[in-house]
Design a protein around this motif. Structure first.
Motif: not given
Length: 203
Positions: A160-184
């Motif tokens: 999940v950590n690595q996925s967050l990094a990839v998503l951030s480079r693709a332009g995912a918002s902070d809210a989207e990344l935090r949603s992924v982290a909460r689900l994890a």
């Protein structure tokens, strides 16, 4: 003074690290590295060796800066593995949101370019991922789950950590990344709760 380096090694490594972080190993040219560090090609080689050696130094620099933060977060909540994982993601998301550094993660960027790395550097990147997994695994130890479950969860958290990094480079918002982290974190909590309750009787 004769023989004394006329530049700050750590500052030069920080600048080179940013180039590898932003562009990836393959696209981090010696010209780009020289421009970022303020060193000519000869000075770069003289100070750090070749590009592969400089890359390893930058990996070590990245680990010394961020690895300590991850370790501190994971160790800050003994007896509460879910809170430890939450703290781990908080540090990651804080780094991702920091406008002073490139998007993503140097380790994730480097892992994605493993085919372009020589064997020594590819092994170093895999080792850093494994080190992260071991840190997470140690934080999960304060639970009643069995070893295979904890191993799988540690690998999942790192993934999940690595996925967050990839998503951030693709332009995912902070809210989207935090949603992924909460689900994890919810997944980790639910898995540990099921493990604590033991097997359900069948029939």
């Amino acid at each position: 003074m004769s023989g004394r380096k006329q530049f700050d090694v750590d500052a030069a490594l920080d600048q080179a690290m940013r180039v590898f972080w932003q562009r990836g190993y393959a696209d981090a040219s010696l010209d780009a590295l020289g421009s970022a560090t303020g060193l000519g090609r000869g000075s770069l080689y003289g100070a750090f060796g070749n590009k592969d050696a400089l890359f390893r130094r930058c990996l070590d620099r990245y680990t010394s800066v961020y690895g300590a933060r991850y370790e501190q977060a994971l160790a800050a909540h003994p007896g509460d593995p879910v809170r430890a994982v939450e703290a781990f993601f908080d540090v990651i998301l804080g780094r991702i949101a920091d406008p002073s550094v490139p998007a993503g993660c140097l380790i994730a960027q480097s892992a994605a370019q493993s085919p372009a790395l020589n064997e020594e550097n590819s092994t170093r990147v895999r080792g850093l991922l494994d080190m992260q997994r071991q840190r997470v695994r140690a934080a999960l130890e304060d639970s009643s789950a069995d070893a295979p479950t904890l191993d799988a969860l540690a690998t999942y958290v790192v993934a999940v950590n690595q996925s967050l990094a990839v998503l951030s480079r693709a332009g995912a918002s902070d809210a989207e990344l935090r949603s992924v982290a909460r689900l994890a974190c919810t997944t980790v909590a639910d898995t540990l709760t099921r493990a604590a309750s033991g097997p359900v009787a069948q029939g």
